[in-house]
Scaffold this motif. Structure first.
Motif, PDB file in Angstrom:
ATOM      1  N   PHE A  17       0.834  -1.201   0.000  1.00  0.00           N
ATOM      2  CA  PHE A  17       0.000   0.000   0.000  1.00  0.00           C
ATOM      3  C   PHE A  17       0.870   1.253   0.000  1.00  0.00           C
ATOM      4  O   PHE A  17       0.651   2.177  -0.787  1.00  0.00           O
ATOM      5  CB  PHE A  17      -0.931  -0.017   1.217  1.00  0.00           C
ATOM      6  N   LEU A  18       1.871   1.279   0.877  1.00  0.00           N
ATOM      7  CA  LEU A  18       2.737   2.457   0.975  1.00  0.00           C
ATOM      8  C   LEU A  18       3.556   2.676  -0.292  1.00  0.00           C
ATOM      9  O   LEU A  18       3.763   3.820  -0.703  1.00  0.00           O
ATOM     10  CB  LEU A  18       3.639   2.350   2.201  1.00  0.00           C
ATOM     11  N   LYS A  19       4.018   1.602  -0.931  1.00  0.00           N
ATOM     12  CA  LYS A  19       4.765   1.741  -2.194  1.00  0.00           C
ATOM     13  C   LYS A  19       3.901   2.405  -3.260  1.00  0.00           C
ATOM     14  O   LYS A  19       4.353   3.266  -4.000  1.00  0.00           O
ATOM     15  CB  LYS A  19       5.250   0.383  -2.688  1.00  0.00           C
ATOM     16  N   VAL A  20       2.646   1.967  -3.344  1.00  0.00           N
ATOM     17  CA  VAL A  20       1.734   2.548  -4.342  1.00  0.00           C
ATOM     18  C   VAL A  20       1.512   4.029  -4.045  1.00  0.00           C
ATOM     19  O   VAL A  20       1.581   4.871  -4.936  1.00  0.00           O
ATOM     20  CB  VAL A  20       0.394   1.777  -4.381  1.00  0.00           C
ATOM     21  N   ILE A  21       1.264   4.355  -2.776  1.00  0.00           N
ATOM     22  CA  ILE A  21       1.003   5.740  -2.387  1.00  0.00           C
ATOM     23  C   ILE A  21       2.230   6.622  -2.635  1.00  0.00           C
ATOM     24  O   ILE A  21       2.125   7.731  -3.154  1.00  0.00           O
ATOM     25  CB  ILE A  21       0.582   5.804  -0.895  1.00  0.00           C
ATOM     26  N   GLU A  22       3.396   6.126  -2.246  1.00  0.00           N
ATOM     27  CA  GLU A  22       4.626   6.907  -2.400  1.00  0.00           C
ATOM     28  C   GLU A  22       5.047   7.053  -3.854  1.00  0.00           C
ATOM     29  O   GLU A  22       5.636   8.059  -4.243  1.00  0.00           O
ATOM     30  CB  GLU A  22       5.756   6.256  -1.600  1.00  0.00           C
ATOM     31  N   GLY A  23       4.731   6.049  -4.672  1.00  0.00           N
ATOM     32  CA  GLY A  23       5.207   6.051  -6.052  1.00  0.00           C
ATOM     33  C   GLY A  23       4.285   6.710  -7.056  1.00  0.00           C
ATOM     34  O   GLY A  23       4.667   6.904  -8.203  1.00  0.00           O
ATOM     35  N   CYS A  24       3.094   7.081  -6.633  1.00  0.00           N
ATOM     36  CA  CYS A  24       2.135   7.627  -7.593  1.00  0.00           C
ATOM     37  C   CYS A  24       1.368   8.792  -6.970  1.00  0.00           C
ATOM     38  O   CYS A  24       0.401   8.574  -6.228  1.00  0.00           O
ATOM     39  CB  CYS A  24       1.180   6.523  -8.035  1.00  0.00           C
ATOM     40  N   PRO A  25       1.785  10.019  -7.271  1.00  0.00           N
ATOM     41  CA  PRO A  25       1.111  11.190  -6.688  1.00  0.00           C
ATOM     42  C   PRO A  25      -0.382  11.251  -6.979  1.00  0.00           C
ATOM     43  O   PRO A  25      -1.165  11.660  -6.129  1.00  0.00           O
ATOM     44  CB  PRO A  25       1.843  12.372  -7.335  1.00  0.00           C
ATOM     45  N   LYS A  26      -0.798  10.815  -8.157  1.00  0.00           N
ATOM     46  CA  LYS A  26      -2.219  10.847  -8.499  1.00  0.00           C
ATOM     47  C   LYS A  26      -2.999   9.897  -7.586  1.00  0.00           C
ATOM     48  O   LYS A  26      -4.083  10.236  -7.100  1.00  0.00           O
ATOM     49  CB  LYS A  26      -2.430  10.482  -9.959  1.00  0.00           C
ATOM     50  N   SER A  39      -2.075   8.953  -4.600  1.00  0.00           N
ATOM     51  CA  SER A  39      -2.044   9.575  -3.268  1.00  0.00           C
ATOM     52  C   SER A  39      -3.145  10.620  -3.132  1.00  0.00           C
ATOM     53  O   SER A  39      -3.855  10.658  -2.124  1.00  0.00           O
ATOM     54  CB  SER A  39      -0.693  10.238  -3.002  1.00  0.00           C
ATOM     55  N   ALA A  40      -3.282  11.457  -4.140  1.00  0.00           N
ATOM     56  CA  ALA A  40      -4.320  12.491  -4.110  1.00  0.00           C
ATOM     57  C   ALA A  40      -5.712  11.869  -4.077  1.00  0.00           C
ATOM     58  O   ALA A  40      -6.598  12.348  -3.354  1.00  0.00           O
ATOM     59  CB  ALA A  40      -4.178  13.416  -5.321  1.00  0.00           C
ATOM     60  N   ASN A  41      -5.908  10.791  -4.830  1.00  0.00           N
ATOM     61  CA  ASN A  41      -7.207  10.110  -4.826  1.00  0.00           C
ATOM     62  C   ASN A  41      -7.514   9.509  -3.468  1.00  0.00           C
ATOM     63  O   ASN A  41      -8.654   9.570  -2.998  1.00  0.00           O
ATOM     64  CB  ASN A  41      -7.253   9.025  -5.906  1.00  0.00           C
ATOM     65  N   VAL A  42      -6.512   8.904  -2.827  1.00  0.00           N
ATOM     66  CA  VAL A  42      -6.721   8.312  -1.504  1.00  0.00           C
ATOM     67  C   VAL A  42      -7.059   9.398  -0.491  1.00  0.00           C
ATOM     68  O   VAL A  42      -7.977   9.239   0.324  1.00  0.00           O
ATOM     69  CB  VAL A  42      -5.490   7.488  -1.057  1.00  0.00           C
ATOM     70  N   ILE A  43      -6.355  10.517  -0.527  1.00  0.00           N
ATOM     71  CA  ILE A  43      -6.637  11.626   0.390  1.00  0.00           C
ATOM     72  C   ILE A  43      -8.053  12.149   0.180  1.00  0.00           C
ATOM     73  O   ILE A  43      -8.798  12.376   1.137  1.00  0.00           O
ATOM     74  CB  ILE A  43      -5.594  12.746   0.229  1.00  0.00           C
ATOM     75  N   SER A  44      -8.452  12.325  -1.062  1.00  0.00           N
ATOM     76  CA  SER A  44      -9.804  12.785  -1.369  1.00  0.00           C
ATOM     77  C   SER A  44     -10.840  11.781  -0.872  1.00  0.00           C
ATOM     78  O   SER A  44     -11.851  12.151  -0.258  1.00  0.00           O
ATOM     79  CB  SER A  44      -9.944  12.997  -2.878  1.00  0.00           C
ATOM     80  N   HIS A  45     -10.574  10.519  -1.118  1.00  0.00           N
ATOM     81  CA  HIS A  45     -11.463   9.432  -0.685  1.00  0.00           C
ATOM     82  C   HIS A  45     -11.603   9.447   0.842  1.00  0.00           C
ATOM     83  O   HIS A  45     -12.709   9.344   1.368  1.00  0.00           O
ATOM     84  CB  HIS A  45     -10.862   8.113  -1.175  1.00  0.00           C
ATOM     85  N   LEU A  46     -10.505   9.599   1.556  1.00  0.00           N
ATOM     86  CA  LEU A  46     -10.541   9.607   3.016  1.00  0.00           C
ATOM     87  C   LEU A  46     -11.324  10.802   3.558  1.00  0.00           C
ATOM     88  O   LEU A  46     -12.105  10.665   4.499  1.00  0.00           O
ATOM     89  CB  LEU A  46      -9.129   9.605   3.597  1.00  0.00           C
TER      90      LEU A  46
END
Length: 112
Positions: free
Chosen positions: A78-87, A89-96
């Motif tokens: 999960f962290l690799k995906v979040i750290e490696g892809c800014p888009k 990361s932004a989607n996860v933050i918006s979702h949260l």
């Protein structure tokens, strides 16, 4: 399988799930042995990720409402995906943020 617990409050927060099919009820504890449903997750929904992000045990309990298929995602993946892809990361933050708003509203108006 209906009734199966995917994770419980207090479980180590080193994994999350993507619900591939079926429905999963998510609960918070509200008293001694009592819990309140705060959301229903279904196809494509991510659950349990806040524990990874906050680096703490799961604060909610997730129980399959129907026959469910899900994908368990480990913390490192999960962290690799979040750290490696800014888009992403932004989607996860918006979702949260959106989900936090919904869950706060559901605590004020419980889901049956």
């Amino acid at each position: 399988m209906p009734g199966q617990t995917l994770f419980a409050r207090g479980d180590e927060g080193d994994f999350a799930f993507v619900v591939l099919s079926g429905q999963v009820d998510v609960f918070v504890d509200v008293g001694e042995g009592d819990r309140q449903k705060v959301r229903e997750a279904s196809n494509g929904d991510l659950i349990g990720e806040m524990s990874i992000i906050a680096n703490r045990p799961h604060q909610k309990t997730a129980i399959a409402k129907t026959s469910t298929e899900s994908l368990r995602i480990g913390k490192q993946c999960f962290l690799k995906v979040i750290e490696g892809c800014p888009k992403t990361s932004a989607n996860v933050i918006s979702h949260l943020g959106h989900r936090l708003s919904e869950e706060t509203r559901s605590m004020e108006n419980p889901v049956s």
